[in-house]
Design a protein around this motif. Structure first.
Motif, PDB file in Angstrom:
ATOM      1  N   GLY A  14      58.919  20.297  23.639  1.00  0.00           N
ATOM      2  CA  GLY A  14      57.492  20.233  23.540  1.00  0.00           C
ATOM      3  C   GLY A  14      57.067  21.385  24.549  1.00  0.00           C
ATOM      4  O   GLY A  14      56.388  22.013  23.799  1.00  0.00           O
ATOM      5  N   VAL A  15      57.595  21.911  25.854  1.00  0.00           N
ATOM      6  CA  VAL A  15      57.588  22.702  26.420  1.00  0.00           C
ATOM      7  C   VAL A  15      57.867  24.311  25.487  1.00  0.00           C
ATOM      8  O   VAL A  15      57.105  24.917  25.918  1.00  0.00           O
ATOM      9  CB  VAL A  15      58.404  22.478  27.526  1.00  0.00           C
ATOM     10  N   PHE A  16      59.266  24.607  24.633  1.00  0.00           N
ATOM     11  CA  PHE A  16      58.904  25.192  24.204  1.00  0.00           C
ATOM     12  C   PHE A  16      58.385  25.449  22.922  1.00  0.00           C
ATOM     13  O   PHE A  16      58.385  26.953  22.493  1.00  0.00           O
ATOM     14  CB  PHE A  16      61.095  25.413  23.583  1.00  0.00           C
ATOM     15  N   VAL A  17      58.155  24.615  22.150  1.00  0.00           N
ATOM     16  CA  VAL A  17      57.573  24.413  21.032  1.00  0.00           C
ATOM     17  C   VAL A  17      55.817  24.692  21.798  1.00  0.00           C
ATOM     18  O   VAL A  17      55.728  25.892  20.861  1.00  0.00           O
ATOM     19  CB  VAL A  17      57.174  23.153  20.426  1.00  0.00           C
ATOM     20  N   GLU A  18      55.654  24.981  22.629  1.00  0.00           N
ATOM     21  CA  GLU A  18      54.096  25.305  23.280  1.00  0.00           C
ATOM     22  C   GLU A  18      54.315  26.864  23.548  1.00  0.00           C
ATOM     23  O   GLU A  18      53.726  27.536  23.706  1.00  0.00           O
ATOM     24  CB  GLU A  18      53.676  24.946  24.134  1.00  0.00           C
ATOM     25  N   LEU A  19      55.588  27.231  24.073  1.00  0.00           N
ATOM     26  CA  LEU A  19      55.377  28.344  24.834  1.00  0.00           C
ATOM     27  C   LEU A  19      56.006  29.690  23.360  1.00  0.00           C
ATOM     28  O   LEU A  19      55.380  30.861  23.832  1.00  0.00           O
ATOM     29  CB  LEU A  19      56.927  28.311  25.504  1.00  0.00           C
ATOM     30  N   LEU A  20      57.042  28.783  22.628  1.00  0.00           N
ATOM     31  CA  LEU A  20      57.119  29.688  21.279  1.00  0.00           C
ATOM     32  C   LEU A  20      56.625  30.099  20.029  1.00  0.00           C
ATOM     33  O   LEU A  20      56.901  31.016  19.071  1.00  0.00           O
ATOM     34  CB  LEU A  20      58.732  29.086  21.412  1.00  0.00           C
ATOM     35  N   THR A  21      55.616  28.859  20.095  1.00  0.00           N
ATOM     36  CA  THR A  21      55.005  29.011  17.725  1.00  0.00           C
ATOM     37  C   THR A  21      54.491  30.087  17.938  1.00  0.00           C
ATOM     38  O   THR A  21      54.456  30.983  17.027  1.00  0.00           O
ATOM     39  CB  THR A  21      54.397  27.629  18.181  1.00  0.00           C
ATOM     40  N   ILE A  22      52.921  30.919  19.062  1.00  0.00           N
ATOM     41  CA  ILE A  22      52.400  31.688  18.916  1.00  0.00           C
ATOM     42  C   ILE A  22      53.316  32.629  18.681  1.00  0.00           C
ATOM     43  O   ILE A  22      52.711  33.668  17.782  1.00  0.00           O
ATOM     44  CB  ILE A  22      51.139  31.348  20.127  1.00  0.00           C
ATOM     45  N   PRO A  23      53.652  33.502  19.318  1.00  0.00           N
ATOM     46  CA  PRO A  23      54.336  34.442  19.365  1.00  0.00           C
ATOM     47  C   PRO A  23      55.085  34.594  18.159  1.00  0.00           C
ATOM     48  O   PRO A  23      55.445  35.797  17.672  1.00  0.00           O
ATOM     49  CB  PRO A  23      55.625  34.556  21.241  1.00  0.00           C
ATOM     50  N   PHE A  24      56.068  33.511  17.604  1.00  0.00           N
ATOM     51  CA  PHE A  24      56.539  33.645  16.937  1.00  0.00           C
ATOM     52  C   PHE A  24      56.086  33.984  15.535  1.00  0.00           C
ATOM     53  O   PHE A  24      56.499  33.834  14.211  1.00  0.00           O
ATOM     54  CB  PHE A  24      58.236  32.242  16.455  1.00  0.00           C
ATOM     55  N   LEU A  25      54.998  33.298  15.660  1.00  0.00           N
ATOM     56  CA  LEU A  25      53.680  33.543  14.279  1.00  0.00           C
ATOM     57  C   LEU A  25      53.478  35.121  13.649  1.00  0.00           C
ATOM     58  O   LEU A  25      53.542  35.283  13.269  1.00  0.00           O
ATOM     59  CB  LEU A  25      52.888  32.226  14.350  1.00  0.00           C
ATOM     60  N   LEU A  26      53.043  35.303  15.575  1.00  0.00           N
ATOM     61  CA  LEU A  26      52.754  36.699  14.973  1.00  0.00           C
ATOM     62  C   LEU A  26      53.908  37.851  14.826  1.00  0.00           C
ATOM     63  O   LEU A  26      53.626  38.389  14.051  1.00  0.00           O
ATOM     64  CB  LEU A  26      52.553  36.655  16.723  1.00  0.00           C
ATOM     65  N   ALA A  27      55.101  37.178  15.036  1.00  0.00           N
ATOM     66  CA  ALA A  27      56.793  38.283  15.271  1.00  0.00           C
ATOM     67  C   ALA A  27      56.874  37.508  13.386  1.00  0.00           C
ATOM     68  O   ALA A  27      57.241  38.729  13.438  1.00  0.00           O
ATOM     69  CB  ALA A  27      57.419  37.137  16.148  1.00  0.00           C
ATOM     70  N   GLN A  28      55.764  36.855  13.117  1.00  0.00           N
ATOM     71  CA  GLN A  28      56.620  36.264  11.840  1.00  0.00           C
ATOM     72  C   GLN A  28      56.067  37.510  10.886  1.00  0.00           C
ATOM     73  O   GLN A  28      56.532  37.834   9.751  1.00  0.00           O
ATOM     74  CB  GLN A  28      56.110  35.155  11.104  1.00  0.00           C
ATOM     75  N   LEU A  29      54.707  37.767  10.871  1.00  0.00           N
ATOM     76  CA  LEU A  29      53.908  38.202  10.582  1.00  0.00           C
ATOM     77  C   LEU A  29      53.872  39.939  10.384  1.00  0.00           C
ATOM     78  O   LEU A  29      54.542  40.029   9.751  1.00  0.00           O
ATOM     79  CB  LEU A  29      52.138  38.075  10.794  1.00  0.00           C
ATOM     80  N   VAL A  30      54.241  40.236  11.691  1.00  0.00           N
ATOM     81  CA  VAL A  30      55.217  41.691  11.826  1.00  0.00           C
ATOM     82  C   VAL A  30      55.889  41.844  11.339  1.00  0.00           C
ATOM     83  O   VAL A  30      56.295  42.908  10.618  1.00  0.00           O
ATOM     84  CB  VAL A  30      54.953  41.832  13.782  1.00  0.00           C
ATOM     85  N   PHE A  31      57.188  41.140  11.384  1.00  0.00           N
ATOM     86  CA  PHE A  31      58.861  40.813  10.517  1.00  0.00           C
ATOM     87  C   PHE A  31      58.597  41.429   9.181  1.00  0.00           C
ATOM     88  O   PHE A  31      59.446  42.104   8.082  1.00  0.00           O
ATOM     89  CB  PHE A  31      59.626  40.319  11.069  1.00  0.00           C
ATOM     90  N   LEU A  32      57.242  40.253   9.030  1.00  0.00           N
ATOM     91  CA  LEU A  32      57.106  40.133   6.812  1.00  0.00           C
ATOM     92  C   LEU A  32      56.507  41.912   6.789  1.00  0.00           C
ATOM     93  O   LEU A  32      57.131  42.713   5.329  1.00  0.00           O
ATOM     94  CB  LEU A  32      56.344  39.402   6.811  1.00  0.00           C
TER      95      LEU A  32
END
Length: 91
Positions: A38-56
């Motif tokens: 849960g800690v890792f999901v909370e810490l990493l989801t928003i940065p990975f979501l933004l990275a997903q859009l940027v790297f797309l």
């Protein structure tokens, strides 16, 4: 020396982002409820979501400007499909 992004690093980043969202789906599907997860999901989801859009965006730009390798196209399609399902899960 060319310090820009190359196709190999872009492929690796694309697959890491897709793997992260697949792991989140697996955790939710099997209802794994551990504090550390849960800690890792909370810490990493928003940065990975933004990275997903940027790297797309970067991947699409890269494919149109450079040679089209099959693995690059596959990683970009996997990222686009992952983005579609991720953004679609909000609605």
């Amino acid at each position: 020396m060319n310090r820009g992004i190359n196709d190999r690093s872009l492929i690796i980043i694309n697959f890491i982002i897709v793997a992260y969202f697949i792991l989140i789906w697996v955790v939710n599907y099997f209802e794994l409820e551990f504090v550390l997860i849960g800690v890792f999901v909370e810490l990493l989801t928003i940065p990975f979501l933004l990275a997903q859009l940027v790297f797309l965006f970067l991947g699409i730009k890269f494919v149109f400007q450079n040679e089209k390798r099959p693995l690059m196209i596959f990683s970009l399609l996997a990222l686009a499909l992952c983005t579609f399902f991720t953004i679609g899960s909000f609605f």
